[in-house]
Design a protein around this motif. Structure first.
Motif, mmCIF file in Angstrom:
data_model
loop_
_atom_site.group_PDB
_atom_site.id
_atom_site.type_symbol
_atom_site.label_atom_id
_atom_site.label_comp_id
_atom_site.label_asym_id
_atom_site.label_seq_id
_atom_site.Cartn_x
_atom_site.Cartn_y
_atom_site.Cartn_z
ATOM 1 N N ARG A 16 0.715 -1.156 0.080
ATOM 2 C CA ARG A 16 0.071 0.049 0.163
ATOM 3 C C ARG A 16 0.864 1.235 0.162
ATOM 4 N NH1 ARG A 16 -5.933 -0.636 2.143
ATOM 5 N NH2 ARG A 16 -6.626 -2.678 1.542
ATOM 6 N N LYS A 17 2.019 1.245 0.578
ATOM 7 C CA LYS A 17 2.892 2.163 0.583
ATOM 8 C C LYS A 17 3.431 2.499 -0.907
ATOM 9 C CE LYS A 17 4.368 1.697 5.403
ATOM 10 N NZ LYS A 17 5.656 0.806 6.134
ATOM 11 N N ALA A 18 3.792 1.404 -1.385
ATOM 12 C CA ALA A 18 3.762 1.504 -2.960
ATOM 13 C C ALA A 18 3.064 2.111 -3.613
ATOM 14 C CB ALA A 18 4.495 0.091 -3.586
ATOM 15 N N GLU A 19 1.574 1.733 -3.445
ATOM 16 C CA GLU A 19 0.365 2.286 -4.133
ATOM 17 C C GLU A 19 0.645 3.819 -3.954
ATOM 18 O OE1 GLU A 19 -2.835 0.434 -2.373
ATOM 19 O OE2 GLU A 19 -2.477 -1.589 -3.327
ATOM 20 N N THR A 20 0.724 4.326 -2.892
ATOM 21 C CA THR A 20 0.637 5.880 -2.601
ATOM 22 C C THR A 20 1.823 6.382 -3.278
ATOM 23 O OG1 THR A 20 -0.169 5.364 -0.278
ATOM 24 C CG2 THR A 20 0.588 7.505 -0.805
ATOM 25 N N LEU A 21 3.071 5.936 -3.227
ATOM 26 C CA LEU A 21 4.113 6.562 -3.926
ATOM 27 C C LEU A 21 3.797 6.645 -5.227
ATOM 28 C CD1 LEU A 21 6.927 7.546 -3.073
ATOM 29 C CD2 LEU A 21 7.910 5.267 -4.171
#
Lengths: 148, 546
Positions: A16-21
């Motif tokens: 999910r952190k990758a999704e945001t980035l």
């Protein structure tokens, strides 16, 4: 800066952190965001040492697992469509060895960068699958960004 | 209908395997390897080695030639089911032969040499016989180099071959045995299968876990491990993570049990019936039951016979449990499944084959009337004709201490039994069947004379020695030649099937164990193993099996 970003996610907390980035970078650069979900090849080993069932029962199980994985991917796609509203989106589904399929997809779509979540000490609930860097890195056709 | 052109694996590995078999066969025939086989105590298997290696090499070369002619052509059914499976079949065959004739004896020798360091025989503690070693070799191959591409199709035959092993086992039961064991097994399995299923459902309720997860775990822990999980997962609509956690837990628990059960059984002095009953009830996976039973006693198949009856009874419960879970889950989810989907598709058809062989054997189809009282004497070299390692130690000690009063024939027969571990003729005469059998009969007469004179109190021998000699005499009395052949085939089928099954156990699938299924699986699995242990120790008596 980027024309096409490939985001690898299964919706786990790390991913999910990758999704945001990836979302932020796609919005900033106006890049197309391609999201890839991979049906892990390791599922084929999950009938383990079963030897009693008939081929019909095993086929039922395989197709049931496939349906389940697809419905999980459907839910992920639905959530991301809402989250990435306004972005140029593309969803990809592949099945096979994670490292191979990720690199193959990146090459196919001409991705400028691959974005994925960082290694989490505690694995998220779900099918436990971790790729190996030594398998992934030599195949990468573009830079890889790991979202912290 | 021909499939699309799929690249076939290279022919080279098949040619290499066939060549190695041929060279090995020639070396065996030439006698160059006989001293090594004698030191490994596998020299009795020389005739079988010759037969298997030449047949294997012949099939391998013929297949290689046929495959060469079919390269770059579309694959038909003959290619898929025959030509492409043979390389893998030969691969497992070579592994099975290497394990039975080299690895197992080498492990035993090394284990004995390590006694001064460890203080115990490690092969005894870990039950490292050919069955367990076969599974371990399979696990090591699949988790290190992976199953070679050329062998992938053939390895899939392991499940079928294992079922063939169980079917052939059907020929070894009598009506009386099945009646005696069947009653005990139905009661025990009925209690423990249903008890575990309901216990897991109760735990799920207690820990507030989803019904789909407790449903799939209850089937796996209660009935037959991964097989039950595979059968029940679609019925209870289990989620991916639930299936993965459950399968990982069950696989890990099964492997631990496979090693722990035979060791515990030997420590507490279980008899074959007790151990077979315990393994057949407490170990989750049916193949692991067979492995544990053969690990407990690989010399004769008494333990395996008991374990498999319990196993088959348990497998017969699978459609019942699927039906129960389908009704239980369907009631809540409103899901409707057909009788065919729930019961007929899940019925293990190979059990019908087992029953057919049992009936054929019971009606005397395999025991020609010419055999005295349905039995004949089999002096051929065979592990199942030998005495057990424990009995060998007893006889060895008696030989060292000396038995007073034996005449020359009796002493020769006794010494030869210790030397050859079975009643047989002279190894050098093995190609002359008449001379071999005559000597063997002399040895048997000598041993029977010892027993008769001990009974008449003319000589004094310890009861353990008497029991070992009796067992040696009993071991050469076989029901019929056909049944001996079927049993030999069955043992090889089990060895083959378990190597192939070991290749299906991957590190990644074991690593899936976790979450609540691990907690609930550990509680229910240990509870079932402990309670069945207590029941077996106190209530199951030894059953006389032929």
């Amino acid at each position: 800066m980027f024309k096409r970003i490939l985001l690898a996610t299964h919706g786990t907390p790390g991913a999910r952190k990758a999704e945001t980035l990836a979302e932020n970078w796609a919005r900033q650069s106006g890049a197309e965001l391609a999201v890839i979900s991979i049906f892990n090849d390791d599922w084929k080993h999950m009938t383990g040492d079963d030897w009693l069932n008939t081929s019909t029962a095993r086929m039922q199980f395989a197709s049931y697992v496939e349906d389940q994985v697809n419905s999980e991917m459907d839910a992920l796609e639905q959530r991301l469509r809402e989250q990435f509203d306004g972005l140029e989106l593309r969803f990809l589904r592949r099945s096979g060895v994670i490292e191979n399929q990720l690199c193959k997809a990146a090459e196919e779509i001409g991705a400028d960068i691959v974005v994925m979540g960082a290694y989490q000490k505690k694995q998220a609930p779900g099918f436990k699958a971790r790729f190996e860097n030594r398998q992934l890195h030599p195949q990468l056709p573009c830079p890889l960004l790991v979202a912290p | 209908m021909a499939n699309s052109d799929v690249g076939r694996p290279s022919n080279s590995p098949l040619i290499i395997i066939s060549g190695l078999l041929l060279v090995f066969g020639v070396l065996v025939v030439s006698g160059v390897l006989t001293p090594m086989f004698k030191s490994l105590h596998t020299h009795k298997q020389i005739d079988l080695m010759e037969a298997l290696t030449f047949i294997g090499a012949g099939i391998g070369f013929v297949t290689a030639v046929l495959r060469m002619g079919r390269m770059n052509k579309p694959m038909g059914k003959f290619d898929i089911f025959v030509l492409e499976t043979i390389p893998g079949i030969l691969f497992i065959m070579v592994l099975a032969m290497a394990i039975r004739w080299f690895l197992e004896p080498v492990v035993v020798i090394m284990s004995k040499q390590l006694v001064p360091v460890l203080g115990f025989k490690i092969h005894k503690v870990l039950n490292l016989n050919y069955v367990v070693l076969g599974i371990l070799v399979g696990i090591v191959i699949t988790n290190s180099w992976g199953i070679p591409k050329f062998a992938a199709s053939g390895v899939k035959t392991a499940r079928f071959v294992l079922k063939m092993g169980v079917i052939l086992l059907g020929a070894r039961y009598s009506f009386a045995e099945l009646a005696k064991l069947g009653m005990v097994s139905v009661w025990m399995i009925g209690f423990f299968v249903l008890g575990t299923v309901f216990f897991v459902l109760f735990l799920g309720n207690l820990f507030k876990q989803p019904k789909s997860m407790t449903g799939v775990l209850s089937a796996g822990m209660g009935v037959c491990g991964v097989s039950a999980t595979v059968a029940c997962a679609p019925v209870v609509r289990a989620r991916c993570s639930e299936m993965a956690y459950t399968i990982g837990t069950i696989l890990g628990f099964g492997i631990l049990c496979m090693f722990a059960f035979p060791t515990i059984g030997k420590i507490v002095g279980m008899n074959p019936t007790q151990f077979g009953a315990w393994a057949g009830t407490g170990i989750l996976n049916s193949a692991q039951v067979a492995a544990a039973c053969l690990a407990f006693n690989a010399v004769d198949i008494k333990t395996l016979k008991v374990g498999e009856i319990f196993n088959i009874t348990r497998v017969l419960f699978l459609p019942v449990i699927v039906l129960v879970l389908a009704s239980w889950y369907g009631k809540q989810s409103g899901q409707k499944l057909s009788f065919k989907e729930v019961v007929i598709d899940k019925f293990p058809i190979f059990i019908l084959g087992f029953l057919l062989l049992f009936l054929m054997s019971s009606f005397g189809l395999f025991s020609p009337p010419g055999h005295y009282k349905g039995k004949y004497l089999d002096f051929s070299y065979n592990q199942r004709t030998e005495i057990t390692p424990e009995e060998l130690t007893v006889l060895h000690n008696a030989q060292s201490a000396g038995i007073v009063g034996l005449n020359a024939e009796e002493k020769a027969a006794f010494d030869d039994l210790v030397h050859q571990r079975q009643i047989a003729g002279n190894f050098a005469e093995r190609d002359n069947k008449a001379a071999f059998d005559t000597t063997a009969r002399k040895h048997m007469a000598g041993l029977e004379s010892i027993l008769a004179r001990a009974k008449g109190k003319e000589i004094v021998i310890a009861s353990e020695v008497k029991s070992a000699i009796k067992h040696a005499v009993k071991q050469v009395h076989k029901k019929s030649k056909t049944i001996v052949t079927l049993t030999d085939a069955m043992i090889w089928f089990f060895a083959y099937g378990l190597i192939g099954l070991g290749m299906q156990i991957t590190r990644k699938s074991l690593a899936q164990a976790g979450g609540w299924p691990l907690v609930m699986g550990a509680i229910s699995g240990i509870t079932k193993a402990t309670l069945s242990f207590i029941v077996v120790m106190y209530f199951v008596k030894d059953v006389v099996l032929k």
